[in-house]
Structure formats: structure tokens, C-alpha cells
Design an enzyme around this catalytic site. Structure first.
Site, short mmCIF file in Angstrom:
data_model
loop_
_atom_site.label_atom_id
_atom_site.label_comp_id
_atom_site.label_asym_id
_atom_site.label_seq_id
_atom_site.Cartn_x
_atom_site.Cartn_y
_atom_site.Cartn_z
N LYS A 28 25.46 41.46 33.15
CA LYS A 28 26.79 41.39 32.54
C LYS A 28 27.08 42.71 31.81
CE LYS A 28 27.58 37.11 33.83
NZ LYS A 28 28.73 36.72 34.68
N SER A 82 25.71 37.39 41.78
CA SER A 82 27.04 37.09 41.26
C SER A 82 27.79 36.25 42.27
CB SER A 82 27.81 38.39 41.02
OG SER A 82 29.15 38.10 40.66
N SER A 83 28.64 35.35 41.77
CA SER A 83 29.52 34.57 42.65
C SER A 83 30.74 35.40 43.05
CB SER A 83 29.99 33.32 41.92
OG SER A 83 30.80 33.68 40.80
N GLN A 84 30.95 36.53 42.37
CA GLN A 84 32.22 37.25 42.54
C GLN A 84 32.35 37.92 43.90
OE1 GLN A 84 32.18 39.77 39.07
NE2 GLN A 84 32.70 38.08 37.69
N GLY A 134 34.39 43.56 35.79
CA GLY A 134 33.62 43.33 37.01
C GLY A 134 34.35 42.49 38.05
N ARG A 152 42.52 35.00 38.74
CA ARG A 152 42.72 34.39 40.05
C ARG A 152 44.20 34.15 40.37
NH1 ARG A 152 37.75 33.69 38.55
NH2 ARG A 152 36.07 33.20 40.04
N LYS A 160 38.11 42.41 25.39
CA LYS A 160 37.89 42.30 26.83
C LYS A 160 38.30 40.93 27.34
CE LYS A 160 34.56 43.34 30.41
NZ LYS A 160 35.08 42.36 31.36
N ASP A 202 29.20 31.62 30.77
CA ASP A 202 29.96 32.38 29.78
C ASP A 202 30.01 31.70 28.42
OD1 ASP A 202 30.47 34.58 31.33
OD2 ASP A 202 32.38 33.84 32.10
N LYS A 207 40.63 33.28 31.02
CA LYS A 207 40.39 34.61 31.60
C LYS A 207 40.18 34.49 33.11
CE LYS A 207 36.69 38.14 31.37
NZ LYS A 207 35.50 37.95 32.12
#
Length: 438
Positions: free
Chosen positions: A343, A171-173, A99, A34, A416, A316, A29
Site C-alpha cells: 500500500k 492486488s484485485s485492481q 494506485g 468506479r 488522499k 482498508d 472512495k
């Protein structure tokens, strides 16, 4: 057992006497997101082989198409014609409930004169915090209009780059979003990551993706400072998405809890996904797990013992491993897992509540979860999937070892990240019954 991705269904999970057979790991995922994004940031065509077909991947494909990329099925993947440094301005993007997709595309929107993001999932993604990313973009000269630091949001760029501070605490996002944006800015970006950095593994996956697509950067060992000069061009070509460790960790736990022998293929032993650690965690718990080449073999039914681990390295996989903890002697603690609270649901408190339904003793702190295992757990009741794919996986795994069948509500949300999860378990010998809610 194929399901329309969005038709609601509850799932009855029957106890399994034995699980055996072979499964090929689904595509990652994280890497699907990416690689498809990087392919869209290329000028010209890139073939992305074996992309995931989850809800999140679909949300990303739609978002990239809205911003001007074309994605065409080709061979075993998608041929992506990118928009490079020139995504379409004046569009509205709905990342649905994804997200990472929302955050990464918000970063890309800094290249446009105006982009609006909305979400149809107001109760889930609509509540997830985005303020740290908005603040970082504002400091780079982007006008960001959002009432509460959440979606909906309108952004007006473009930014020319520079130095930027971004929190990596929740978050790292947010940092990953800026890393994808950086090479396409005239001045590039020097990122300073602030706060207690969470989730190093996804940040390394982002940097690895940049290197796969020919982007030069410098990063300090602690990832506090990342310098990405600009302008640079993403260079694609032909890339293959690796196997997914988070989803596969759930299969490995199933194989651990139930007698039999299962083999999961397509898992690179040198992969940068942090959830690869789930194999070592299961070994430490006493499971019979062997990783040879790209195949992981599990012989199930052995007694398990509790462990204490820093769960931030394998965020995760924490819920799948919590199913193993439910049957391990002693108390297992996942430390440093604060990000789980932000999350699809609160994966600390909500997990505790669901596990307590099985009579288990579970405690929590702000950033930890402790589970005291039992040799057997009851069934015969309904548990709540909380609209969260990882929660549904955990409850399914416990159901395979419960004394009687359990029913999981809202099981369609598995799509998802892992639409084939129930099919894969079914191929190994698990039995399910789909129930249409009244």
C-alpha cells in the site's frame, strides 16, 4: 480546520474525554472511482451524485479529462460526458499517488493507439508493482514499455479482446482494470484470475458497478472466471455514490475508544464494501455498536477484548481496527493481510514500528499482524504518518486515548481518502492543533 490539500502539516492530537454527536459518512472512495470511470466509459451524459472530493478522486477526474471526458459540477454531483470506447490517444496521464486510478486507467489505455503514464510520486506509487497487469495486457496484444514493471509506462493498443490470465495475488485492481475494459473490446474478455485471490469485496464492487451501468457478464461463484462479452455499451443516467465504510470504520473506532455516543449516518447495511465487517469485528471485541437502517450508533468506553480475524475481507479497515486492538485485553491477530505490504507504506511492518512507540507488544509474519493491547498507552512524543492516510487515521485514534498529546507527521496525507476526517472528529468533540513543520 480546513487545510489546503497539499500544504504539509503535522497534527497534535489531544486526548479526548468524550465524543458525541452525529456525522454523515463521507462518499465511498472505491465507488467514487468506479462510478466516475464507468460514467466516462458511457457515450453521452451521466450524473454521478455525491462523489468523494479526495486527492484520489481529483487524480481520477484529471485522468478522465486528459482521456477526453468532460466533468461539470451539477446539482449535488458531477455531470460526466463520456468518451465511450474512444478515449483520446497520444496523451500523458499522471495518476499522482492513486494506485487504483493508475491501474484502472492503464486498462482503459488498451483502447488507445498510445498513452503514457507517469507519476510525480516516485517513492510511493512509482514503486508499487504493476507487472501483473502489464503481462495481462501484453497477452492481449498491447505493446507495454516499462523498465521495471512500474510507472512510467507507455502502452500501444488497441486490443481486440480474447481470453486473459491475470494474477489476483498482490492486488484485485489488475483484474478490476480488465473488467472495466472488457465490454468495450470487440471480442470482450474471458478473465481467468490466478494465484491466491485477494480482496474479493473490491472485485464484487467492480462487477456491481458494471451491472449498475447496464453491462452483462457471467462470473463463477469463486470469481476465478469472469466472462464479459463485447462489444457492449455502458449505459449511465443518474447514479449516487454510497457512504464510505473504510473511512467510517475509523469514526466507529473513535466512538468505541472514548466515552459518549456517536451516530454515523448514510451506511447501507447491504453494501458490498468489505469494510462493513468492521462493525461485526467491533461487536466481537465487546463494543456497543448498533446498525439500524442506514445509521450506526456507538456508545463508547466499554472494555474491549482481543479477536483473531481474516483481515483480507476488510483490508482498508485493518489499521483503524488496530487502534481498537491497542486497547483490547489479549492479543489481536489480523491474518491473511499480505496485500497490506503493497500500500502507500508497508502497513504490516510500519504499523508494528509505530505501535511499538506506544510501548505495545506487536509481532508480524509475512502475512499477519498481532497486537497485544494495553489498558492505557503513553503520549508526549511524535509518531510518523508514513505518507499513508490509513496510518494517520490509526495514530489519530490512539492519540484520542493516549495519556498525553501526540504529534503525527505529514498529516496532510489524510486528504488522499478522507479530507474531512479531522473536521468530523472535531465536530464530535476531539481537539487538534495544526503545526507547520519547520
Amino acid at each position: 480546520m480546513m487545510h489546503c490539500m497539499h500544504a504539509p502539516f503535522d497534527l497534535r492530537v489531544f486526548p479526548a474525554a468524550r465524543l458525541s454527536g452525529d456525522v454523515t459518512a463521507q462518499p465511498s472512495k472505491n465507488y467514487t472511482t468506479r462510478f466516475l470511470l464507468a460514467a466516462a466509459l458511457c457515450e453521452g451524459d451521466t450524473l454521478v451524485r455525491r462523489p468523494a472530493t479526495s486527492d484520489d478522486a481529483a487524480a481520477l477526474k484529471d485522468g478522465l479529462t486528459t482521456l477526453g471526458a468532460t466533468l461539470t459540477p451539477h446539482q449535488d454531483g458531477l455531470l460526466v460526458r463520456g468518451f465511450g470506447a474512444h478515449p483520446k490517444s497520444g496523451t500523458t496521464v499522471d495518476p499522482r499517488n492513486a494506485g487504483a486510478v493508475a491501474r484502472f486507467l492503464i486498462g482503459v489505455a488498451a483502447l488507445t493507439t498510445e498513452t503514457t503514464f507517469v507519476t510525480s510520486h516516485t517513492e510511493s506509487l512509482g514503486k508499487r508493482p504493476q507487472g501483473d497487469l502489464f503481462d495481462a495486457l501484453r497477452s492481449l496484444g498491447v505493446v507495454v514499455e516499462s523498465e521495471r514493471g512500474t510507472l512510467p509506462v507507455t502502452l500501444r493498443g488497441p486490443s481486440s479482446g480474447g481470453a486473459v490470465h491475470v494474477s489476483a495475488e498482490k492486488s484485485s485492481q489488475y483484474a478490476s482494470a480488465l473488467m472495466f475494459l472488457a465490454p468495450l473490446l470487440k471480442g470482450g474478455l474471458t478473465l481467468h484470475l490466478t494465484g491466491d485471490i485477494k480482496s474479493f469485496a473490491p472485485l464484487r464492487q467492480t462487477l456491481h458497478t458494471l451491472s449498475v451501468f447496464g453491462v452483462a457478464f457471467e462470473a463463477s461463484d469463486d470469481l476465478r472466471t469472469v466472462t464479459i462479452p463485447g462489444p457492449q455499451a455502458y449505459r449511465g443516467g443518474d447514479v449516487t455514490v454510497p457512504g464510505d465504510y473504510p473511512g467510517s470504520s475509523a469514526l466507529l473506532v473513535a466512538g468505541t475508544l472514548v466515552p459518549g455516543e456517536i451516530r454515523v449516518h448514510g451506511l447501507d447495511p447491504n453494501d458490498l464494501q468489505g469494510e462493513r465487517a468492521s462493525i461485526d469485528v467491533l461487536k466481537a471485541m465487546g463494543a456497543d455498536v448498533v446498525h439500524e437502517g442506514t445509521t450506526v450508533t456507538v456508545r463508547g468506553g466499554r472494555p474491549l477484548k482481543a479477536v483473531t480475524r481474516d483481515g483480507d475481507t476488510f483490508t482498508d479497515a485493518v489499521q483503524a481496527l488496530s487502534a481498537a486492538a491497542a486497547f483490547a485485553s489479549g492479543t489481536t491477530t489480523w491474518e491473511n493481510v499480505l496485500t497490506l505490504r503493497f500500500k502507500e507504506c508497508d502497513r504490516i511492518s510500519d504499523t508494528r514500528r509505530e505501535l511499538e512507540k506506544f510501548g505495545l507488544h506487536v509481532t508480524e509474519t509475512r502475512d499477519s499482524l498481532s497486537i497485544t493491547g494495553a489498558s492505557e498507552v503513553p503520549g508526549g512524543f511524535t509518531v510518523n504518518g508514513h505518507g499513508d492516510h490509513r496510518m494517520i487515521m490509526m495514530l489519530t485514534l490512539i492519540g484520542l486515548r493516549a495519556s498525553k498529546p501526540i504529534v503525527i507527521t505529514g498529516a496532510q496525507h489524510i486528504a488522499k481518502s478522507y479530507p474531512d476526517f479531522f473536521d468530523h472528529l472535531g465536530e464530535l468533540g476531539a481537539t487538534f492543533e495544526t503545526l507547520v513543520p519547520a
